[in-house]
Scaffold this motif. Structure first.
Motif, mmCIF file in Angstrom:
data_model
loop_
_atom_site.group_PDB
_atom_site.id
_atom_site.type_symbol
_atom_site.label_atom_id
_atom_site.label_comp_id
_atom_site.label_asym_id
_atom_site.label_seq_id
_atom_site.Cartn_x
_atom_site.Cartn_y
_atom_site.Cartn_z
ATOM 1 N N SER A 58 0.833 -1.208 0.000
ATOM 2 C CA SER A 58 0.000 0.000 0.000
ATOM 3 C C SER A 58 0.860 1.247 0.000
ATOM 4 O O SER A 58 0.531 2.243 -0.641
ATOM 5 C CB SER A 58 -0.893 0.022 1.245
ATOM 6 N N THR A 59 1.961 1.199 0.741
ATOM 7 C CA THR A 59 2.782 2.395 0.916
ATOM 8 C C THR A 59 3.857 2.476 -0.172
ATOM 9 O O THR A 59 4.169 1.472 -0.833
ATOM 10 C CB THR A 59 3.494 2.364 2.279
ATOM 11 N N THR A 60 4.422 3.658 -0.306
ATOM 12 C CA THR A 60 5.528 3.801 -1.262
ATOM 13 C C THR A 60 6.765 3.042 -0.764
ATOM 14 O O THR A 60 7.519 2.482 -1.560
ATOM 15 C CB THR A 60 5.864 5.288 -1.467
ATOM 16 N N TYR A 61 6.938 3.007 0.559
ATOM 17 C CA TYR A 61 8.036 2.223 1.123
ATOM 18 C C TYR A 61 7.892 0.754 0.699
ATOM 19 O O TYR A 61 8.840 0.136 0.214
ATOM 20 C CB TYR A 61 8.024 2.333 2.653
ATOM 21 N N GLY A 62 6.687 0.229 0.877
ATOM 22 C CA GLY A 62 6.437 -1.161 0.496
ATOM 23 C C GLY A 62 6.635 -1.383 -0.998
ATOM 24 O O GLY A 62 7.104 -2.434 -1.431
ATOM 25 N N MET A 64 8.729 0.279 -2.940
ATOM 26 C CA MET A 64 10.173 0.237 -3.206
ATOM 27 C C MET A 64 10.747 -1.123 -2.792
ATOM 28 O O MET A 64 11.578 -1.698 -3.470
ATOM 29 C CB MET A 64 10.886 1.367 -2.463
ATOM 30 N N GLN A 184 1.641 1.675 -6.861
ATOM 31 C CA GLN A 184 1.736 0.571 -5.899
ATOM 32 C C GLN A 184 1.152 -0.729 -6.450
ATOM 33 O O GLN A 184 1.099 -1.730 -5.738
ATOM 34 C CB GLN A 184 0.997 0.938 -4.606
ATOM 35 N N TRP B 44 10.302 2.203 12.369
ATOM 36 C CA TRP B 44 10.442 2.362 10.915
ATOM 37 C C TRP B 44 11.910 2.231 10.500
ATOM 38 O O TRP B 44 12.233 1.513 9.553
ATOM 39 C CB TRP B 44 9.884 3.728 10.492
ATOM 40 N N GLU B 51 15.402 -4.526 6.139
ATOM 41 C CA GLU B 51 14.853 -4.918 4.834
ATOM 42 C C GLU B 51 15.572 -4.319 3.637
ATOM 43 O O GLU B 51 15.497 -4.853 2.545
ATOM 44 C CB GLU B 51 13.368 -4.502 4.777
ATOM 45 N N LEU B 117 8.929 9.125 3.388
ATOM 46 C CA LEU B 117 8.281 7.813 3.296
ATOM 47 C C LEU B 117 7.697 7.406 4.651
ATOM 48 O O LEU B 117 6.606 6.835 4.721
ATOM 49 C CB LEU B 117 9.281 6.746 2.827
ATOM 50 N N SER B 121 3.260 8.006 5.206
ATOM 51 C CA SER B 121 2.456 6.788 5.216
ATOM 52 C C SER B 121 1.775 6.575 6.568
ATOM 53 O O SER B 121 1.043 5.604 6.746
ATOM 54 C CB SER B 121 3.328 5.572 4.862
ATOM 55 N N TYR B 134 -3.485 3.968 4.938
ATOM 56 C CA TYR B 134 -3.029 2.820 4.145
ATOM 57 C C TYR B 134 -3.269 1.535 4.938
ATOM 58 O O TYR B 134 -2.960 1.495 6.139
ATOM 59 C CB TYR B 134 -1.521 2.909 3.914
ATOM 60 N N PRO B 135 -3.741 0.489 4.268
ATOM 61 C CA PRO B 135 -3.690 -0.816 4.938
ATOM 62 C C PRO B 135 -2.224 -1.231 5.096
ATOM 63 O O PRO B 135 -1.348 -0.673 4.421
ATOM 64 C CB PRO B 135 -4.407 -1.748 3.956
ATOM 65 N N ALA B 136 -1.976 -2.192 5.955
ATOM 66 C CA ALA B 136 -0.594 -2.661 6.151
ATOM 67 C C ALA B 136 -0.069 -3.276 4.861
ATOM 68 O O ALA B 136 -0.832 -3.877 4.089
ATOM 69 C CB ALA B 136 -0.560 -3.679 7.265
ATOM 70 N N ASP B 137 1.228 -3.098 4.616
ATOM 71 C CA ASP B 137 1.846 -3.777 3.469
ATOM 72 C C ASP B 137 1.896 -5.271 3.779
ATOM 73 O O ASP B 137 2.484 -5.661 4.793
ATOM 74 C CB ASP B 137 3.276 -3.260 3.261
ATOM 75 N N PRO B 138 1.296 -6.096 2.931
ATOM 76 C CA PRO B 138 1.270 -7.520 3.285
ATOM 77 C C PRO B 138 2.657 -8.178 3.271
ATOM 78 O O PRO B 138 2.924 -9.065 4.068
ATOM 79 C CB PRO B 138 0.355 -8.154 2.238
#
Lengths: 501, 144
Positions: A58-62, A64, A184, B44, B51, B117, B121, B134-138
């Motif tokens: 969802s995020t731009t971090y994710g 990337m 995304q 963060w 990561e 970033l 978010s 935003y939903p969580a990044d899966p």
């Protein structure tokens, strides 16, 4: 039909097929689908992981982390370090782009014929026929009214006032809902990225997909390509896993992108004077317009309006582009409380960009860790063109009613009012003054009839080798001046059908 | 854990602290608008360290070191940034983003991008900007 994802060390994978395709983006997936439709057994090898829409970040971090090629850390080496936007995932860059479909302009085929000995009328007809097919298969549509969003509507207003020949974009998007999340990956399943259509089709026709699998080298027997090999890489930790080898009975099709394809051929030992040369791009940058009323640019299609009127003179494409707030923060000047004052304006900002049809050429080499190294910088003529683009976008904002613009040029005032727009005409020609990106890439394995000036022939076959084809943007020998996905896809389908025939 | 392991941990601890410090200074809390310090920056940065790839981590780390060391260049104060008053730190954060030296400006841009970033978010920031959270990044993918 199987999907092979990351395998741990000691768990090696060996496959055999008629064709192995390296890369699953616009070029690779289209070529693979065409070959599979022709009855061939195909294996697609992709360096990134296979992420379905529920897996999209969802995020731009994710984005990337999960979708960009190496966190978007590939950049140009030259006077300025401009990032190169590419994806690494099943579906390639079609997952993160705005899915803009623009037919290859007719003058491009004439230019290819004149300068490179390929192309011409028959080639153009074949390509346009494939583009017709692709438009139907991938549901190319105009951005619907409900999904335009205010930023795109403002651009249309500006265009009506200035007569910039603009238009609502056609995109490979079926029933866009205007979520503003093209970058995304479209969780709403509207964008027709190749991981949703051609790749599943290849599997349905008996093909295999190998993901998390960066190819180390193409395997040869004499001058004939017979397969590829590499080691799996974990999508998150990047830990090296088991080895994979895919043998190809008929041909290896390389479609790993304009940066990775030349690098792969170089480390595979392919000899060509033109390999890695004639790299071109559309460097682009944006200008924010500041409006009295909220624009909320992330509500609506990420990109919905464009003008190609300036494609040949001075060589520019103008577009809208919504970027998320987390990216806006870094694009606005300043730091500390000054920056926070700037980001407060977010809702009132619209970002419109220009993509410069640059004639400057660069090179791509294979670097440490198989990372492509791109040497590229704009010459003065291109910088003049680039600066002209800034002025055009600024004029559009004022025509749409902006009270000020934020040009984002180092050494210039943070904001310019309508009476100050002329200052842009004397903006610096030093590329280091601009925050720009390279979005559309061409060349590195260019197509042509002369083996001393090209890597592949008019059918995408590497000069001097058997069973080795390049089917992506790296084969495109000139700068198109329009979004390349449609050209890449039709070229890949053309090359694949030549292989079948 | 051996000496080498402890040394690595200490270097990482310092790097995380430097990056966090620079991010918070570049996007501080202001009246009515959360700053990076309000957006879960500690977790963060640790996640980012775990990561991210080496090139981007090294670039952000380098930018953070420059941010710490350059108050002398930006505001003429011969102290590391962590010893500056709020007012001077803010002035330093403002000036360092517009230094004429490109090779300094770019790593700082990278730190600023990371700050953006993290900040942009966060649900509180998105609410402030009239955007849905935003939903969580899966972080998932097809394993087979």
């Amino acid at each position: 039909m199987s999907h092979y994802a990351f395998h741990e060390r000691g768990k090696d994978v060996t496959l055999e097929a008629d064709f192995v395709v390296v890369g699953s983006g616009a070029g690779g997936a289209t070529a693979a689908a065409a070959l599979a439709r022709g009855g061939a057994r195909v294996v697609v090898v992709e360096s990134g992981a296979w992420r379905d829409p529920p897996d999209y970040p969802s995020t731009t971090y994710g984005t990337m982390r999960d979708l960009f090629d190496d966190w978007g850390s590939t950049f140009t080496r030259g006077r300025a370090f401009w990032p190169i936007v590419q994806a690494r995932t099943v579906g390639g860059t079609t997952v993160i782009n705005s899915a803009i479909a623009v037919r290859t302009p007719g003058d491009i085929f004439q230019q290819w014929e004149r300068e490179h000995g390929v192309g011409g009328d028959a080639f153009a007809t074949a390509m346009w026929t494939y583009q017709d097919e692709l438009e139907t298969e991938l549901s190319v549509e105009l951005v619907p009214e409900r999904a335009k969003g205010r930023s795109n509507l403002l651009a249309s207003d500006a265009d009506a006032a200035l007569k910039f020949g603009g238009h609502v974009m056609k995109r490979y998007v079926k029933g866009c809902e205007g979520n503003g999340q093209c970058l995304q990956g479209c969780k709403a399943l509207k964008k027709q990225s190749t991981n949703l259509n051609f790749i599943p089709e290849v599997m349905a026709l008996g093909g295999d997909i190998v993901s998390c699998a960066p190819v180390k080298r193409v395997l040869f027997e004499g001058k004939g390509a017979v397969g590829v090999e590499g080691s799996f890489a974990h999508p998150l930790t990047r830990a090296r896993g088991g080895k994979f080898t895919v043998r190809a009975k008929k041909a290896v099709i390389v479609a790993a992108s304009a940066t990775h394809s030349p690098a792969l051929l170089e480390r595979s030992g392919v000899k060509s004077k033109a390999l890695g040369k004639y790299f071109r791009a559309h460097p682009g940058t944006g200008i924010f317009g500041c409006y009295d009323e909220p624009v909320d640019m992330n509500i609506g299609a990420t990109q919905g309006w464009a003008s190609t009127q300036f494609r040949t003179d001075p060589g520019l494409k103008l577009e809208t582009l919504a970027i998320p707030p987390e990216m806006v923060a870094s694009r606005l000047a300043g730091g500390g409380t000054q920056l926070m004052e700037h980001v407060r304006e977010y809702r009132h900002l619209a970002m419109w960009v220009h993509a410069c049809r640059a004639e400057s050429v660069g090179t791509v080499k294979n670097g440490f860790g198989d990372k492509p190294v791109v040497h590229y910088q704009l010459d003065e003529k291109d910088m003049l063109r680039f600066r002209d683009g800034m002025s055009l976008v600024a004029r559009m904002h004022f025509a749409a009613g902006a009270k000020a613009i934020i040009p984002g040029i180092h050494g210039m005032p943070y904001k310019l009012g309508p009476d100050e727009v002329k200052l842009l005409e004397s903006a610096p020609l030093d590329p280091r003054a601009y925050v720009a990106v390279l979005s559309h890439l061409f060349g590195g394995c260019v197509m042509g009839s002369d083996p001393s000036r090209s890597v592949v022939d008019a059918n995408g076959r590497v000069h001097g080798y058997e069973g080795l084809v390049v089917a992506d943007a790296s084969a495109i020998p000139t700068n198109l001046g329009v979004n390349p996905q449609h050209t890449i896809m039709s070229l890949a389908r053309y090359f694949a059908n030549q292989l079948l025939s | 854990m051996g000496c080498a392991g402890r040394a690595v941990d200490e270097v990482v601890f310092v790097a995380v602290w430097l990056i966090r410090f620079a991010m918070c200074a570049l996007m501080p809390r202001t009246p009515g608008l959360p700053g990076v310090e309000d957006t879960g920056v500690d977790e963060w940065v640790r996640t980012f360290r775990r990561e991210s790839g080496l090139p981007i981590w090294a670039g952000v780390f380098f930018g953070s070191v420059l941010f710490m060391l350059l108050p002398l260049v930006t505001i003429g104060v011969p102290l590391p940034a962590c010893f500056l008053s709020h007012r001077l730190l803010d002035k330093h954060a403002q000036k360092i983003t517009s230094l004429p030296v490109y090779l300094i400006r770019q790593p700082i841009f990278l730190v600023k991008m990371m700050a953006g970033l993290c900040w942009g978010s966060h649900p509180d920031v998105r609410k402030h900007l009239h955007l849905t959270p935003y939903p969580a990044d899966p972080g998932t993918w097809r394993a087979a």
